[in-house]
Design an enzyme around this catalytic site. Structure first.
Site, PDB file in Angstrom:
ATOM      1  N   HIS A  86       0.816  -1.225   0.000  1.00 55.27           N
ATOM      2  CA  HIS A  86       0.000   0.000   0.000  1.00 55.27           C
ATOM      3  C   HIS A  86       0.852   1.279   0.000  1.00 55.27           C
ATOM      4  O   HIS A  86       0.758   2.112  -0.890  1.00 55.27           O
ATOM      5  CB  HIS A  86      -0.878   0.063   1.252  1.00 55.27           C
ATOM      6  CG  HIS A  86      -1.725  -1.134   1.517  1.00 55.27           C
ATOM      7  ND1 HIS A  86      -2.915  -1.350   0.884  1.00 55.27           N
ATOM      8  CD2 HIS A  86      -1.574  -2.179   2.376  1.00 55.27           C
ATOM      9  CE1 HIS A  86      -3.473  -2.460   1.340  1.00 55.27           C
ATOM     10  NE2 HIS A  86      -2.671  -2.986   2.245  1.00 55.27           N
TER      11      HIS A  86
HETATM   12  C1  BDR Z   1      -2.925   0.679   5.481  1.00 56.42           C
HETATM   13  O1  BDR Z   1      -3.077   0.162   6.793  1.00 56.42           O
HETATM   14  C2  BDR Z   1      -1.870  -0.368   7.265  1.00 56.42           C
HETATM   15  O2  BDR Z   1      -2.085  -1.645   7.719  1.00 56.42           O
HETATM   16  C3  BDR Z   1      -0.892  -0.299   6.123  1.00 56.42           C
HETATM   17  O3  BDR Z   1       0.397   0.060   6.617  1.00 56.42           O
HETATM   18  C4  BDR Z   1      -1.450   0.758   5.203  1.00 56.42           C
HETATM   19  O4  BDR Z   1      -0.975   2.044   5.555  1.00 56.42           O
HETATM   20  C5  BDR Z   1      -3.708  -0.204   4.511  1.00 56.42           C
HETATM   21  O5  BDR Z   1      -5.052  -0.235   4.852  1.00 56.42           O
END
Ligand code: BDR
Ligand code: CA
Length: 315
Positions: free
Chosen positions: A245
């Site tokens: 992400h």
């Molecule tokens: C986001 O939530 C976290 O778990 C990850 O680092 C990312 O920023 C994805 O939903």
């Protein structure tokens, strides 16, 4: 023509994917100058996120980078964490020693305010990779800094993909919806990397092998982190790999042509118990609400992973 690197502050809750984003930024001095890293509570509690940020700076060979600890809980709610995804340390996977480099004494929110006041207006970009608590707190405490921000490029939200922590909400926005609401209403130009795009930035066996084949410590760490992180999403979505992400935020700053999206209105749900933290994105333009965000929907995944491999191999 040589490009001037963009000055950025990375606000983060590492998190394996945050860690890869930090490595990408620290490996790309021709594109970004990292003024500092501000840690926030999110994936794991604050003492771990600030520690993890320092571990990653050392791994990138930058123990002189400044890391600041910020807010240890959301503006109004109890902290929700994601150890079920990232493990108890937030960076589960490889064995990691405690960092040696110090944490800065200054609070992250004070650093944000001071830096935005000190740098020329419109020259600092904020890159939030976790809940928006630090940024919203800085905006509430010092509204004069809001028009000084060049842009906010953040990972958060979802529309077509809906939720990953609840059926309706993405984790970063869900954890602190009031903070997200402040940021989305701030008037600062926003670029948003929702799950709609990050779920297309999937690891594969070959992509992980490329990191391992670098034979460097950062290459090995990225491979082991993504190996660990993968299991959760593969089980949950039945996908081939895991979404990286947060590196989408940094990749956007380096190669925006890898991404496409729409300039639309996005509002945050802060009232409903059922859909708390939902990013209500007017993708189809069915309201008269003013566009406030470039909401990204697609990326060139091959190009994204090629960029990551090229940059991480430098470390
Ligand atoms: C986001 O939530 C976290 O778990 C990850 O680092 C990312 O920023 C994805 O939903
Ligand atoms: Ca994150």
């Amino acid at each position: 023509m040589t490009k001037t690197p963009r000055k950025i502050i990375i606000d983060t809750d590492p998190g394996q994917d945050d860690a890869v984003a930090l490595l990408l930024a620290l490996a790309s001095p021709e594109d970004v100058t990292v003024l500092g890293i501000t840690a926030v509570a999110g994936n794991v509690p604050l003492p771990l996120t600030e520690r993890n940020a320092r571990i990653v700076c050392e791994l990138a060979g930058q123990p002189g980078m400044r890391v600041f600890a910020g807010c240890d809980r959301p503006l109004r709610r109890k902290l929700v964490t994601a150890e079920h995804v990232h493990g108890t340390t937030g960076l589960d996977g490889p064995q990691l020693a405690d960092p040696v480099m110090p944490l800065q004494d200054q609070h992250a929110v004070d650093f944000l305010i001071e830096t935005l006041r000190a740098e020329p207006a419109g020259t600092v970009t904020l890159c939030p990779l976790g809940p928006l608590t630090n940024i919203a707190t800085a905006f509430q405490r010092a509204p004069d800094i809001i028009p000084r921000v060049q842009e906010i490029v953040l990972m958060g939200g979802a529309y077509f993909e809906v939720g990953n922590i609840t059926p309706a909400a993405e984790f970063n926005i869900y954890v602190d919806p009031e903070a997200a609401d402040i940021v989305f209403k701030s008037g600062v130009p926003l670029v948003v990397m929702p799950l709609d795009v990050t779920h297309k930035a999937l690891t594969t066996k070959a992509r992980i092998a490329a990191f391992r084949a670098m034979g460097s410590e950062p290459g090995r760490m990225v491979a082991e982190w993504t190996d660990f992180f993968e299991r959760f999403d593969m089980q949950k979505y039945g996908s081939e790999g895991a979404p990286l992400h947060d590196p989408c935020v940094i990749a956007w700053l380096i190669r925006p042509e890898l991404f496409s999206g729409r300039h639309i209105n996005v509002e945050i749900e802060t009232q409903s118990e059922l859909t708390l933290g939902m990013t209500v994105a007017d993708w189809w333009g069915v309201t008269e609400r003013k566009p406030n965000a470039l909401f990204i929907g697609d990326l060139d995944a091959e190009g994204f992973y090629a960029l990551l491999a090229e940059r991480i191999a430098r470390l």
